[in-house]
Write an enzyme that holds these catalytic residues in place. Structure first.
Site, mmCIF file in Angstrom:
data_model
loop_
_atom_site.group_PDB
_atom_site.id
_atom_site.type_symbol
_atom_site.label_atom_id
_atom_site.label_comp_id
_atom_site.label_asym_id
_atom_site.label_seq_id
_atom_site.Cartn_x
_atom_site.Cartn_y
_atom_site.Cartn_z
ATOM 1 N N SER A 148 0.816 -1.211 0.000
ATOM 2 C CA SER A 148 0.000 0.000 0.000
ATOM 3 C C SER A 148 0.852 1.265 0.000
ATOM 4 O O SER A 148 0.340 2.344 -0.279
ATOM 5 C CB SER A 148 -0.947 0.017 1.201
ATOM 6 O OG SER A 148 -0.229 0.038 2.405
ATOM 7 N N HIS A 201 2.790 5.457 4.969
ATOM 8 C CA HIS A 201 1.946 6.021 3.919
ATOM 9 C C HIS A 201 2.369 7.436 3.568
ATOM 10 O O HIS A 201 2.296 7.841 2.407
ATOM 11 C CB HIS A 201 0.483 6.014 4.375
ATOM 12 C CG HIS A 201 -0.153 4.671 4.234
ATOM 13 N ND1 HIS A 201 -1.368 4.355 4.791
ATOM 14 C CD2 HIS A 201 0.264 3.546 3.597
ATOM 15 C CE1 HIS A 201 -1.679 3.103 4.501
ATOM 16 N NE2 HIS A 201 -0.706 2.595 3.777
#
Length: 287
Positions: A148, A201
């Site tokens: 991700s 992230h």
């Protein structure tokens, strides 16, 4: 005796919307059209997950991005951590999120260029950023893994493209810049999942913004070199699903091609979301 009534014909348009969207034939057709590099990444992710099923050797401990474990002999972690996941659902959801984004990127830049970028700067810059934020600034040693981080990288790059075409999104007479959408997703997932690796992230988002704004595009290999390699090895003729430098849909730095994963104006659908959870081995990139 009355004649039997004919059964109504069921067409695709008569089916409910979720049923029309999730059709095995469409999914199969989409998977068969995936370009080569995207296929290789998906195969590698599944292969690492299968390796983790055995109990003799821990793939997670071997390939996760752990700041204090990085040295000259473990630089491979800068590339392997993205491909390794801690469970089936972690692997599956990250793969579903990554697949349409990576496929769009390869369709724009070509297979050889995508390999060079994601095995090089676009794979290692977010890893180095995480090591600096977590290991140097915070002096922590939290391992991360999962695809991700690439999802947020590609979302941020796409957000810059969207911003140039449509700078603002109006909600209740308020103009919201479209480029902040990945950051909003990042904050929301961090709130919903308190144990999520915010720094992982964020590193992906920063790299994606740098790529979208053009600050690190000089790291892409020259097209002349790519054309020479393609011609010398006849890659287009030998490799199925290979995307040539000269077959890109919109040119090297043009607008990403529209696919079923995007809506009007090229906005990304919610399928392009990813998040991080935690496990006993540390933090993971994905659910």
């Amino acid at each position: 005796m009355a004649a039997p009534r004919a059964l109504p014909r069921i067409t695709t348009n008569s089916l409910p919307l979720p049923t029309r969207l999730i059709q095995p034939s469409r999914i199969r057709s989409y998977l068969l059209r995936l370009p080569l590099f995207t296929r290789l990444i998906l195969v590698a992710i599944v292969a690492f997950w299968l390796l983790e099923l055995q109990t003799v050797w821990s793939v997670v401990k071997w390939g996760s991005l752990e700041p204090k474990e990085i040295n000259l002999g473990s630089m491979y972690r800068l590339n392997t951590f993205v491909l390794i996941h801690t469970g089936f659902w972690h692997m599956l959801i990250n793969t579903i999120c990554l697949m349409p984004l990576l496929e769009r990127f390869e369709a724009e830049f070509g297979t050889l260029n995508s390999i060079a970028l994601f095995m090089g700067p676009l794979g290692q810059i977010p890893a180095v950023l995480y090591l600096l934020l977590d290991g140097v600034i915070l002096r922590d040693n939290t391992p991360v893994l999962g695809a991700s981080i690439w999802v947020f990288l590609l979302l941020a790059a796409e957000a810059i493209k969207t911003y140039r075409a449509n700078p603002y999104l109006e909600i209740a007479d308020q103009k919201i810049p479209t480029w902040i959408s990945p950051l909003v997703i990042l904050v929301v997932t961090s709130i919903l999942i308190p144990s999520a690796s915010f720094l992982g992230h964020l590193s992906g988002c920063i790299t994606g913004y740098l790529w979208g704004l053009g600050y690190i595009r000089f790291l892409a290999p020259p097209e002349k070199v790519l054309r020479w390699i393609e011609g010398k090895l006849n890659l287009l003729g030998r490799l199925p699903h290979y995307v040539s430098v000269d077959q890109k849909t919109y040119g090297r730095y043009g607008v990403l091609p529209t696919s079923s994963a995007s809506g009007p104006e090229g906005h990304m659908s919610p399928i392009g979301l990813g998040w991080m959870g935690t496990s006993s081995d540390g933090q993971r990139l994905g659910p």
